[in-house]
Design a protein around this motif. Sequence first.
Motif, PDB file in Angstrom:
ATOM      1  N   ASN A 168     -73.948 -62.158 -26.271  1.00  0.00           N
ATOM      2  CA  ASN A 168     -75.087 -61.695 -27.097  1.00  0.00           C
ATOM      3  C   ASN A 168     -76.270 -61.240 -26.243  1.00  0.00           C
ATOM      4  O   ASN A 168     -77.424 -61.598 -26.502  1.00  0.00           O
ATOM      5  CB  ASN A 168     -75.547 -62.791 -28.067  1.00  0.00           C
ATOM      6  N   GLU A 181     -85.655 -69.137 -31.059  1.00  0.00           N
ATOM      7  CA  GLU A 181     -84.725 -68.840 -32.158  1.00  0.00           C
ATOM      8  C   GLU A 181     -84.693 -67.350 -32.467  1.00  0.00           C
ATOM      9  O   GLU A 181     -83.629 -66.753 -32.647  1.00  0.00           O
ATOM     10  CB  GLU A 181     -85.153 -69.570 -33.441  1.00  0.00           C
ATOM     11  N   ILE A 182     -85.875 -66.741 -32.542  1.00  0.00           N
ATOM     12  CA  ILE A 182     -85.972 -65.334 -32.950  1.00  0.00           C
ATOM     13  C   ILE A 182     -85.570 -64.416 -31.803  1.00  0.00           C
ATOM     14  O   ILE A 182     -84.939 -63.382 -32.019  1.00  0.00           O
ATOM     15  CB  ILE A 182     -87.402 -65.032 -33.440  1.00  0.00           C
ATOM     16  N   GLN A 210     -79.462 -75.165 -30.438  1.00  0.00           N
ATOM     17  CA  GLN A 210     -79.461 -75.126 -31.903  1.00  0.00           C
ATOM     18  C   GLN A 210     -79.106 -73.728 -32.413  1.00  0.00           C
ATOM     19  O   GLN A 210     -78.379 -73.583 -33.397  1.00  0.00           O
ATOM     20  CB  GLN A 210     -80.843 -75.565 -32.398  1.00  0.00           C
ATOM     21  N   SER A 211     -79.617 -72.703 -31.731  1.00  0.00           N
ATOM     22  CA  SER A 211     -79.394 -71.341 -32.234  1.00  0.00           C
ATOM     23  C   SER A 211     -78.286 -70.609 -31.461  1.00  0.00           C
ATOM     24  O   SER A 211     -78.093 -69.411 -31.657  1.00  0.00           O
ATOM     25  CB  SER A 211     -80.707 -70.546 -32.196  1.00  0.00           C
ATOM     26  N   ILE A 212     -77.546 -71.342 -30.621  1.00  0.00           N
ATOM     27  CA  ILE A 212     -76.365 -70.814 -29.906  1.00  0.00           C
ATOM     28  C   ILE A 212     -76.695 -69.552 -29.119  1.00  0.00           C
ATOM     29  O   ILE A 212     -76.208 -68.459 -29.399  1.00  0.00           O
ATOM     30  CB  ILE A 212     -75.192 -70.549 -30.870  1.00  0.00           C
ATOM     31  N   LYS A 213     -77.576 -69.722 -28.145  1.00  0.00           N
ATOM     32  CA  LYS A 213     -77.931 -68.601 -27.282  1.00  0.00           C
ATOM     33  C   LYS A 213     -77.496 -68.939 -25.853  1.00  0.00           C
ATOM     34  O   LYS A 213     -77.747 -70.029 -25.370  1.00  0.00           O
ATOM     35  CB  LYS A 213     -79.439 -68.361 -27.308  1.00  0.00           C
ATOM     36  N   ARG A 246     -84.186 -54.099 -33.502  1.00  0.00           N
ATOM     37  CA  ARG A 246     -82.935 -54.401 -34.202  1.00  0.00           C
ATOM     38  C   ARG A 246     -82.354 -53.096 -34.750  1.00  0.00           C
ATOM     39  O   ARG A 246     -83.075 -52.295 -35.329  1.00  0.00           O
ATOM     40  CB  ARG A 246     -83.207 -55.380 -35.350  1.00  0.00           C
ATOM     41  N   LEU A 280     -81.093 -61.667 -42.026  1.00  0.00           N
ATOM     42  CA  LEU A 280     -82.386 -61.685 -41.341  1.00  0.00           C
ATOM     43  C   LEU A 280     -82.180 -61.538 -39.832  1.00  0.00           C
ATOM     44  O   LEU A 280     -82.952 -62.021 -39.030  1.00  0.00           O
ATOM     45  CB  LEU A 280     -83.147 -62.973 -41.678  1.00  0.00           C
ATOM     46  N   GLY A 281     -81.097 -60.862 -39.453  1.00  0.00           N
ATOM     47  CA  GLY A 281     -80.820 -60.637 -38.032  1.00  0.00           C
ATOM     48  C   GLY A 281     -79.651 -61.478 -37.567  1.00  0.00           C
ATOM     49  O   GLY A 281     -79.102 -62.283 -38.317  1.00  0.00           O
ATOM     50  N   SER A 326     -79.545 -63.761 -35.128  1.00  0.00           N
ATOM     51  CA  SER A 326     -79.800 -65.123 -34.643  1.00  0.00           C
ATOM     52  C   SER A 326     -79.531 -66.163 -35.726  1.00  0.00           C
ATOM     53  O   SER A 326     -79.741 -65.905 -36.908  1.00  0.00           O
ATOM     54  CB  SER A 326     -81.258 -65.255 -34.188  1.00  0.00           C
ATOM     55  N   ARG A 327     -79.047 -67.324 -35.291  1.00  0.00           N
ATOM     56  CA  ARG A 327     -78.897 -68.442 -36.225  1.00  0.00           C
ATOM     57  C   ARG A 327     -80.254 -69.116 -36.346  1.00  0.00           C
ATOM     58  O   ARG A 327     -80.727 -69.733 -35.381  1.00  0.00           O
ATOM     59  CB  ARG A 327     -77.843 -69.420 -35.692  1.00  0.00           C
TER      60      ARG A 327
END
Lengths: 236, 236
Positions: free
Chosen positions: A72, A100-101, A134-137, A235, B212-213, B215-216
């Motif tokens: 990603n 997160e964003i 938490q947000s799997i990055k 995006r 909303l994109g 990202s989780r």
Amino acid sequence: MQLFYTPDIEPTHPQYFLSEEESKHAIRVLRLETGSEVQLIDGKGGFYTAVIHDAHPKRTILNITSVTEGFNKRSHHLHIAVAPTKNIERLEWFLEKATEIGIDEVSLIISQRSERKEAKVDRLSKIITAAIKQSIKAYHPVLNEPVKLSELLSRPFDGQKFMAHCEPGKKLSLRNELILQSRYLILIGPEGDFTPTEIETALQNGFKPITLGESRLRTETAALEACFEVNFLNRI
Amino acid sequence: MQLFYTPDIEPTHPQYFLSEEESKHAIRVLRLETGSEVQLIDGKGGFYTAVIHDAHPKRTILNITSVTEGFNKRSHHLHIAVAPTKNIERLEWFLEKATEIGIDEVSLIISQRSERKEAKVDRLSKIITAAIKQSIKAYHPVLNEPVKLSELLSRPFDGQKFMAHCEPGKKLSLRNELILQSRYLILIGPEGDFTPTEIETALQNGFKPITLGESRLRTETAALEACFEVNFLNRI
């Protein structure tokens, strides 16, 4: 999904040993067993799948079954430089939400009206680590040590430079100015805003003044609004 | 600027008496004196300027000097219905930030996977009041009592209806779907998301599924992202 942050793993490794702390967490808390599948992220874009080979509570051995590099990968690079808030929880909240964003680098700036002149980067970085898990990055945003605004302003930066402020004067919008899929450095001031002298110096150093809308936003909200705008505009 | 929230004032009133609590705050804490200028917001769009006529610490009398109705009236109406988070502080953050950025109505929804089935609206509403004072907004967002998702889904709504969820299926984006300067109701699910049955019922009731994109996002981050997107797209 059981995700571990393992910054010292390399894509060529066939096996990986979880640290004593992570081993304890995996075996005693999560109660994972030999044969269980887990995921690893290295913070540099590597996303690994692995199977527990030895469920040892102090030295769990994992067999790596697959590696994805550049997981990603983001299309742009966002560096936000923000004055730490008087109430540190507000900065912590920003770091969690921005992670997160989507953010790549954060600098903490000390400016003339900063109420807080220092911040513990180690502690704050743990909040970022929790948020990427938490947000799997697979990329870990970089948090830099506090830096004086004057120093940051004079440093070279290969990309677009913006400063958000609330003083009078012409303001641009990211919607109109942003070159997509590029690199950005955005400055967000402290509770009392940047001083007119600081703004003048920034403009002289090639920073463009921007507005983040008509609302009067707190420091951490302004920083998050900038983060949101950059990601939203990029995006596809 | 010394701003007071005075929901019972009317635009025709030549004078206003601050409550005992607000009087004490004005005179004992802020040390305002007879002749000091203050501002009032009524939460319904009224923005008042007033001068202290009698600096009484229990019953301060203000002379109203000017009234602006429809102060910074918004071009659109945003109603976000969100499942209260297990950790209530996360919902509180959302309410504060959404108020700063711009929101008109919030509903708290109880769905099948909600970990929290209740929330104290009075307490949460005080967070909104503090945020409108901080960000100088004359409209007070409405916070509704918790409502079952099934009830909310079947209620008529004059505007566009969206549901953000993470289950597989076709998703639209607000960027493409939003009719500007309109009314919107957006549903945000609990930590475990909406169930497939809830999603199906929502679609049958005319809600459009949105993303909303990539990202989780946590519940409160997703709700704030929706708030950001609607306001950003409606910004001229």
